[in-house]
Scaffold this active site. Structure first.
Site, mmCIF file in Angstrom:
data_model
loop_
_atom_site.group_PDB
_atom_site.id
_atom_site.type_symbol
_atom_site.label_atom_id
_atom_site.label_comp_id
_atom_site.label_asym_id
_atom_site.label_seq_id
_atom_site.Cartn_x
_atom_site.Cartn_y
_atom_site.Cartn_z
ATOM 1 N N ASP A 156 -8.826 2.611 -10.797
ATOM 2 C CA ASP A 156 -9.655 3.744 -11.201
ATOM 3 C C ASP A 156 -8.723 4.936 -11.452
ATOM 4 O OD1 ASP A 156 -12.245 4.976 -11.523
ATOM 5 O OD2 ASP A 156 -12.078 5.803 -9.514
ATOM 6 N N ASN A 187 -4.295 5.837 -8.049
ATOM 7 C CA ASN A 187 -3.567 6.276 -6.845
ATOM 8 C C ASN A 187 -3.267 5.123 -5.877
ATOM 9 O OD1 ASN A 187 -3.271 9.164 -7.279
ATOM 10 N ND2 ASN A 187 -5.497 9.234 -7.167
ATOM 11 N N THR A 188 -4.230 4.229 -5.688
ATOM 12 C CA THR A 188 -4.023 3.130 -4.738
ATOM 13 C C THR A 188 -2.878 2.230 -5.194
ATOM 14 O OG1 THR A 188 -6.383 3.155 -4.205
ATOM 15 C CG2 THR A 188 -5.165 1.172 -3.580
ATOM 16 N N ASP A 202 -18.137 -2.512 -3.850
ATOM 17 C CA ASP A 202 -19.272 -2.019 -3.068
ATOM 18 C C ASP A 202 -19.668 -0.602 -3.445
ATOM 19 O OD1 ASP A 202 -16.896 -0.782 -1.898
ATOM 20 O OD2 ASP A 202 -18.268 -0.036 -0.371
HETATM 21 P P1 IMP Z 1 -8.095 4.198 -7.301
HETATM 22 O O1 IMP Z 1 -8.889 5.451 -7.649
HETATM 23 O O2 IMP Z 1 -7.440 3.609 -8.511
HETATM 24 O O3 IMP Z 1 -7.116 4.509 -6.205
HETATM 25 O O4 IMP Z 1 -9.124 3.126 -6.770
HETATM 26 C C1 IMP Z 1 -9.433 3.084 -5.417
HETATM 27 C C2 IMP Z 1 -10.530 2.147 -5.054
HETATM 28 O O5 IMP Z 1 -11.771 2.787 -5.329
HETATM 29 C C3 IMP Z 1 -10.641 0.823 -5.760
HETATM 30 O O6 IMP Z 1 -9.782 -0.167 -5.253
HETATM 31 C C4 IMP Z 1 -12.082 0.469 -5.449
HETATM 32 O O7 IMP Z 1 -12.177 -0.153 -4.184
HETATM 33 C C5 IMP Z 1 -12.763 1.826 -5.461
HETATM 34 N N1 IMP Z 1 -13.493 2.039 -6.717
HETATM 35 C C6 IMP Z 1 -13.111 2.727 -7.809
HETATM 36 N N2 IMP Z 1 -14.047 2.694 -8.774
HETATM 37 C C7 IMP Z 1 -15.069 1.951 -8.279
HETATM 38 C C8 IMP Z 1 -16.346 1.523 -8.802
HETATM 39 O O8 IMP Z 1 -16.760 1.796 -9.956
HETATM 40 N N3 IMP Z 1 -17.104 0.765 -7.969
HETATM 41 C C9 IMP Z 1 -16.705 0.400 -6.718
HETATM 42 N N4 IMP Z 1 -15.532 0.773 -6.207
HETATM 43 C C10 IMP Z 1 -14.720 1.533 -6.967
#
Ligand code: IMP
Ligand code: MG
Length: 185
Positions: free
Chosen positions: A107, A110-111, A163
């Site tokens: 998304d 960051n992760t 989730d």
């Molecule tokens: P990041 O923002 O790339 O660090 O994503 C972090 C985490 O947010 C992902 O691994 C998901 O677990 C969660 N996430 C981001 N977007 C969604 C979504 O649309 N539905 C469910 N979980 C999400």
């Protein structure tokens, strides 16, 4: 709240058949790319990637090990935007392994940025990222994803491991929640 999980879903974005077909294609890519590698290690990012991992591991034709990591984003007053922290670390040294990080969705990025940095410092033989979904419109940091299942629009998606408030992970498709259940994100 309705009793039936399906009542929460506005529409199905990616159905079970599409998911399974694409996962087999990804597994074939990984199998081909790692044809000469012995020490392949899939690292599942808990909890969202568990269902994807379960199907991906069975579709791979190279021997490999499985490990799990848990990451959490810091939320609250005064926290740095995008900061993430390690909640559960690996149980093994990865210095001679061909690591593939298995994620549910990229998304903000960051992760994955954090995971790559952390794991690269441990000197694996190689490191790749495999994410079932990507939501490029929400990216805050640039990240490389080696294998991607599907690009999704800027909607909050649930199902197949993903989730909202710990629910809907058990759906066998990726769906979009009805507006009344959509969190502000
Ligand atoms: P990041 O923002 O790339 O660090 O994503 C972090 C985490 O947010 C992902 O691994 C998901 O677990 C969660 N996430 C981001 N977007 C969604 C979504 O649309 N539905 C469910 N979980 C999400
Ligand atoms: Mg996740």
């Amino acid at each position: 709240m309705p009793n039936n999980l399906y009542d929460h879903i506005d529409y199905v974005l990616i159905n079970e058949e599409q998911l399974q077909k694409r996962i087999q294609e990804i597994a074939d890519d990984i199998t081909a790319k790692h044809a000469d590698h012995e020490n392949i290690l899939l690292i599942c990012v808990l909890k969202g990637a568990i269902i994807f991992l379960a199907d991906l591991t069975r579709a791979l034709k190279r021997p490999h090990e499985l490990e799990f990591m848990a990451i959490s984003s810091y939320e609250g007053k005064g926290t740095v935007p995008g900061a993430v922290r390690l909640v559960m670390d690996l149980k093994q040294d990865i210095s001679n392994k061909h690591v593939i990080v298995v994620e549910d969705i990229v998304d903000s990025g960051n992760t994955i940025k954090y995971m790559r940095g952390l794991l690269e410092a441990r000197m694996p033989a190689s490191i790749e990222v495999c994410s079932l979904l990507t939501k490029p419109s929400r990216r805050e940091v640039e990240v490389d994803i080696d294998y991607v299942g599907f690009e999704v629009p800027d909607e909050f998606v649930v199902g197949y491991g993903l989730d909202f408030d710990e629910l809907y992970r058990n759906l066998s498709f990726i769906g979009v929640l009805k507006p009344e259940f959509i969190p502000s994100h």
